[in-house]
Design a protein around this motif. Sequence first.
Motif, PDB file in Angstrom:
ATOM      1  N   PRO A 135       3.615   3.463  -9.876  1.00  0.00           N
ATOM      2  CA  PRO A 135       2.361   4.211  -9.753  1.00  0.00           C
ATOM      3  C   PRO A 135       1.478   4.125 -10.990  1.00  0.00           C
ATOM      4  CG  PRO A 135       4.278   5.689  -9.826  1.00  0.00           C
ATOM      5  CD  PRO A 135       4.797   4.315  -9.656  1.00  0.00           C
ATOM      6  N   GLN A 136       2.086   4.054 -12.183  1.00  0.00           N
ATOM      7  CA  GLN A 136       1.275   3.912 -13.385  1.00  0.00           C
ATOM      8  C   GLN A 136       0.661   2.514 -13.469  1.00  0.00           C
ATOM      9  OE1 GLN A 136       4.521   5.293 -13.562  1.00  0.00           O
ATOM     10  NE2 GLN A 136       3.553   7.315 -13.433  1.00  0.00           N
ATOM     11  N   GLY A 137       1.424   1.512 -13.055  1.00  0.00           N
ATOM     12  CA  GLY A 137       0.945   0.134 -13.133  1.00  0.00           C
ATOM     13  C   GLY A 137      -0.135  -0.197 -12.128  1.00  0.00           C
ATOM     14  N   ALA A 138      -0.305   0.625 -11.096  1.00  0.00           N
ATOM     15  CA  ALA A 138      -1.326   0.336 -10.090  1.00  0.00           C
ATOM     16  C   ALA A 138      -2.707   0.219 -10.704  1.00  0.00           C
ATOM     17  CB  ALA A 138      -1.312   1.418  -9.008  1.00  0.00           C
ATOM     18  N   ALA A 139      -2.948   0.975 -11.767  1.00  0.00           N
ATOM     19  CA  ALA A 139      -4.265   0.947 -12.408  1.00  0.00           C
ATOM     20  C   ALA A 139      -4.569  -0.390 -13.064  1.00  0.00           C
ATOM     21  CB  ALA A 139      -4.350   2.068 -13.444  1.00  0.00           C
ATOM     22  N   SER A 140      -3.565  -1.254 -13.221  1.00  0.00           N
ATOM     23  CA  SER A 140      -3.778  -2.558 -13.853  1.00  0.00           C
ATOM     24  C   SER A 140      -4.270  -3.619 -12.869  1.00  0.00           C
ATOM     25  CB  SER A 140      -2.482  -3.041 -14.512  1.00  0.00           C
ATOM     26  OG  SER A 140      -1.523  -3.426 -13.523  1.00  0.00           O
ATOM     27  N   GLN A 141      -4.539  -3.250 -11.637  1.00  0.00           N
ATOM     28  CA  GLN A 141      -4.883  -4.230 -10.600  1.00  0.00           C
ATOM     29  C   GLN A 141      -6.022  -5.147 -11.031  1.00  0.00           C
ATOM     30  OE1 GLN A 141      -5.832  -2.332  -6.873  1.00  0.00           O
ATOM     31  NE2 GLN A 141      -5.153  -4.087  -5.663  1.00  0.00           N
ATOM     32  N   GLY A 142      -7.111  -4.567 -11.557  1.00  0.00           N
ATOM     33  CA  GLY A 142      -8.221  -5.387 -12.011  1.00  0.00           C
ATOM     34  C   GLY A 142      -7.880  -6.211 -13.244  1.00  0.00           C
ATOM     35  N   MET A 166      -5.051 -21.717  -3.131  1.00  0.00           N
ATOM     36  CA  MET A 166      -4.455 -20.583  -3.830  1.00  0.00           C
ATOM     37  C   MET A 166      -5.267 -19.315  -3.598  1.00  0.00           C
ATOM     38  SD  MET A 166      -3.556 -22.518  -7.445  1.00  0.00           S
ATOM     39  CE  MET A 166      -2.272 -21.408  -8.001  1.00  0.00           C
ATOM     40  N   ALA A 167      -4.548 -18.192  -3.548  1.00  0.00           N
ATOM     41  CA  ALA A 167      -5.184 -16.876  -3.421  1.00  0.00           C
ATOM     42  C   ALA A 167      -4.490 -15.915  -4.363  1.00  0.00           C
ATOM     43  CB  ALA A 167      -5.115 -16.366  -1.985  1.00  0.00           C
ATOM     44  N   PHE A 168      -5.244 -14.947  -4.861  1.00  0.00           N
ATOM     45  CA  PHE A 168      -4.738 -14.003  -5.855  1.00  0.00           C
ATOM     46  C   PHE A 168      -4.066 -12.806  -5.205  1.00  0.00           C
ATOM     47  CE2 PHE A 168      -5.761  -9.863  -7.783  1.00  0.00           C
ATOM     48  CZ  PHE A 168      -5.037  -9.944  -8.960  1.00  0.00           C
ATOM     49  N   GLY A 169      -2.963 -12.354  -5.826  1.00  0.00           N
ATOM     50  CA  GLY A 169      -2.324 -11.104  -5.456  1.00  0.00           C
ATOM     51  C   GLY A 169      -1.668 -10.496  -6.672  1.00  0.00           C
ATOM     52  N   THR A 170      -1.241  -9.251  -6.573  1.00  0.00           N
ATOM     53  CA  THR A 170      -0.645  -8.584  -7.726  1.00  0.00           C
ATOM     54  C   THR A 170       0.833  -8.276  -7.542  1.00  0.00           C
ATOM     55  OG1 THR A 170      -1.340  -6.423  -6.873  1.00  0.00           O
ATOM     56  CG2 THR A 170      -2.809  -7.518  -8.451  1.00  0.00           C
ATOM     57  N   ASP A 171       1.240  -7.826  -6.354  1.00  0.00           N
ATOM     58  CA  ASP A 171       2.619  -7.411  -6.099  1.00  0.00           C
ATOM     59  C   ASP A 171       3.049  -6.294  -7.049  1.00  0.00           C
ATOM     60  OD1 ASP A 171       5.035  -7.431  -4.709  1.00  0.00           O
ATOM     61  OD2 ASP A 171       5.965  -8.832  -6.117  1.00  0.00           O
ATOM     62  N   ILE A 172       2.156  -5.352  -7.321  1.00  0.00           N
ATOM     63  CA  ILE A 172       2.541  -4.174  -8.094  1.00  0.00           C
ATOM     64  C   ILE A 172       3.402  -3.311  -7.178  1.00  0.00           C
ATOM     65  CG2 ILE A 172       1.717  -2.186  -9.400  1.00  0.00           C
ATOM     66  CD1 ILE A 172      -0.919  -3.740  -9.790  1.00  0.00           C
ATOM     67  N   LEU A 173       4.652  -3.084  -7.589  1.00  0.00           N
ATOM     68  CA  LEU A 173       5.636  -2.505  -6.676  1.00  0.00           C
ATOM     69  C   LEU A 173       6.404  -1.377  -7.360  1.00  0.00           C
ATOM     70  CD1 LEU A 173       7.011  -2.855  -3.861  1.00  0.00           C
ATOM     71  CD2 LEU A 173       8.608  -4.416  -4.969  1.00  0.00           C
ATOM     72  N   PHE A 174       6.530  -0.244  -6.653  1.00  0.00           N
ATOM     73  CA  PHE A 174       7.272   0.911  -7.184  1.00  0.00           C
ATOM     74  C   PHE A 174       6.783   1.275  -8.594  1.00  0.00           C
ATOM     75  CE2 PHE A 174      10.815  -1.243  -4.628  1.00  0.00           C
ATOM     76  CZ  PHE A 174      10.506  -0.531  -3.477  1.00  0.00           C
ATOM     77  N   ALA A 180       0.800  -1.220   0.000  1.00  0.00           N
ATOM     78  CA  ALA A 180       0.000   0.000   0.000  1.00  0.00           C
ATOM     79  C   ALA A 180       0.836   1.275   0.000  1.00  0.00           C
ATOM     80  CB  ALA A 180      -0.947  -0.009   1.210  1.00  0.00           C
ATOM     81  N   THR A 181       1.995   1.254   0.663  1.00  0.00           N
ATOM     82  CA  THR A 181       2.821   2.463   0.723  1.00  0.00           C
ATOM     83  C   THR A 181       3.948   2.472  -0.296  1.00  0.00           C
ATOM     84  OG1 THR A 181       4.107   1.440   2.496  1.00  0.00           O
ATOM     85  CG2 THR A 181       2.369   2.959   3.149  1.00  0.00           C
ATOM     86  N   LEU A 182       4.160   1.371  -1.004  1.00  0.00           N
ATOM     87  CA  LEU A 182       5.266   1.292  -1.958  1.00  0.00           C
ATOM     88  C   LEU A 182       4.791   1.196  -3.402  1.00  0.00           C
ATOM     89  CD1 LEU A 182       7.636  -1.153  -0.012  1.00  0.00           C
ATOM     90  CD2 LEU A 182       7.637   1.352  -0.008  1.00  0.00           C
ATOM     91  N   VAL A 183       3.503   1.129  -3.640  1.00  0.00           N
ATOM     92  CA  VAL A 183       3.000   1.033  -5.003  1.00  0.00           C
ATOM     93  C   VAL A 183       2.956   2.392  -5.686  1.00  0.00           C
ATOM     94  CG1 VAL A 183       0.564   1.245  -4.321  1.00  0.00           C
ATOM     95  CG2 VAL A 183       1.146   0.105  -6.459  1.00  0.00           C
ATOM     96  N   GLY A 184       2.746   3.461  -4.933  1.00  0.00           N
ATOM     97  CA  GLY A 184       2.477   4.771  -5.518  1.00  0.00           C
ATOM     98  C   GLY A 184       3.694   5.624  -5.791  1.00  0.00           C
ATOM     99  N   VAL A 185       4.895   5.088  -5.582  1.00  0.00           N
ATOM    100  CA  VAL A 185       6.132   5.845  -5.828  1.00  0.00           C
ATOM    101  C   VAL A 185       7.125   4.952  -6.555  1.00  0.00           C
ATOM    102  CG1 VAL A 185       5.889   7.411  -3.852  1.00  0.00           C
ATOM    103  CG2 VAL A 185       7.027   5.193  -3.557  1.00  0.00           C
TER     104      VAL A 185
END
Length: 507
Positions: free
Chosen positions: A413-420, A403-411, A154-159
């Motif tokens: 901010p543009q890629g965060a929008a791809s979560q869905g 199994m459970a789903f996750g994304t691990d979108i890291l560092f 949550a704090t490392l995806v947006g930068v």
Amino acid sequence: MDAHGAPADPGDDTMCMVCYTQTSDREALSPAGIKPCLCGAAITRAAMRRIEADLSRREFLGGSAAVLALFAGLGLQPTHVQAQTAGARPPLLLTNLRFFDGRMPRLQTGRDIVVRDGRIEALVPTGQGPAEAQRIDCGGRTVIPGLIDAHWHATLVGVSQVAAMTQDVGFVHLMAGRQAGATLMRGFTTVRDVGGPSFGLKLAIDRGVIDGPRIYPSGAMVSQTSGHGDFRFLSELPRMPQDGPSYTERMGAAAIADGRDEVLRRTREQLMRGASQIKIMAGGGVASMYDPLDATQYLEEEMKAAVQAAADWGTYVCAHVYTSQGIQRAIRAGVKSIEHGQLADSATIRLMRDEGVWWSIQPFLADEDANKYTDPASIAKQQQVASGTERAFREGRSLGVKMAFGTDILFNPQGAASQGRQLAKLARFMAPLEALRLATGSAGELLALSGPRNPYPAPLGVIAEGALADLLVVDGDPSKDLAFLGTPEQSLKLIMKDGRIHKQALA
């Protein structure tokens, strides 16, 4: 000082600073004397205490009203106030719908959903909801549980990584707050934060200061020296006993610990901060520049120290690791959730199944939505992980691993929008509703491993009586495909978290 806290006159005469009566010491002490001042008498003191208590109560009520009015004017009503007033509101009734309950891989009809006080109160036959309910006509659309990302930062995806390693931590937190609201608007009502200083963000969301998903925080990633959580520059080596923590340690993103005693200390610090589970680094990673992907990190005895410390607090450890050797060592140490694991061989996947270990897995495909790297070594490692992703999904599913789903979108901010969109990709490997279950009911079961450290102890990711009222009304048919999740602005017509509507775009 006299009985009322007022300074006494140093002479023979004293004056009561309440009634201003002057009395000589001899008269005040004379058994036969008549005291003109009774302010110090027991009966008077008791009366004063009653008056003060009443005034304090009136002051408190008046002040509370003023504070609540201020919050209402800003549109930020504290969570505890919502809880007090929620009982006075009529329930919500979602009608004219079909729904996916997060468990059964089929859509159901013939029921309306009753929501009261932040929970799903009942699933009632169509048309039989409470008469006093506020009706929400879903227009024949599909209702699904709020989505869960079981591997989020949550704090490392947006930068960017450079910003996270060098910028003022206040900037990092402000960017995290902005991303939190965007995460919720993508339909993700819950995330498991597996590394980063997310405790303050969680508190702000829980108190209603900002909008965002509920957060299951791990706190700092616990890493060995040279491990995947060691983001120091080579110029910072060697670390000497008198040296302080690195910047990433000071900001709470990572905690470098070597040896059993140090692992115990750093694990317990995260539990003290409020971690719902612990994250350790058990193998090499893509984002870190120095550790090889095939490196096995932490001795088994060190891992066991983290597992024991977490178990003593009633919770569990999850481990970042890709390779078979690292996964097997983590399982022997008692780790309950493997993060990533795309390079596991068949024997290791069967071991995960037999030991009941969760596989928190991400669709790492090195495509347009992947995390961006400029370092050639990281790009090569990313390609290696991507090569094992499809086989990992298919074999894990066929062997019956949890199994459970996750994304691990890291560092990114543009890629965060791809979560869905990342979730929609799972339909390449399984039926769409089975894929959706990995981000709803199955992910909710994984979160429940926190036991008494669960910050939200109620069923999550399901549409069932007693579950938290996290609901999405969607334009799309999840029994056919999940592509609609890639366009949440258009496809999510209603977003509800804890029974509170955050978006309403139904006709």
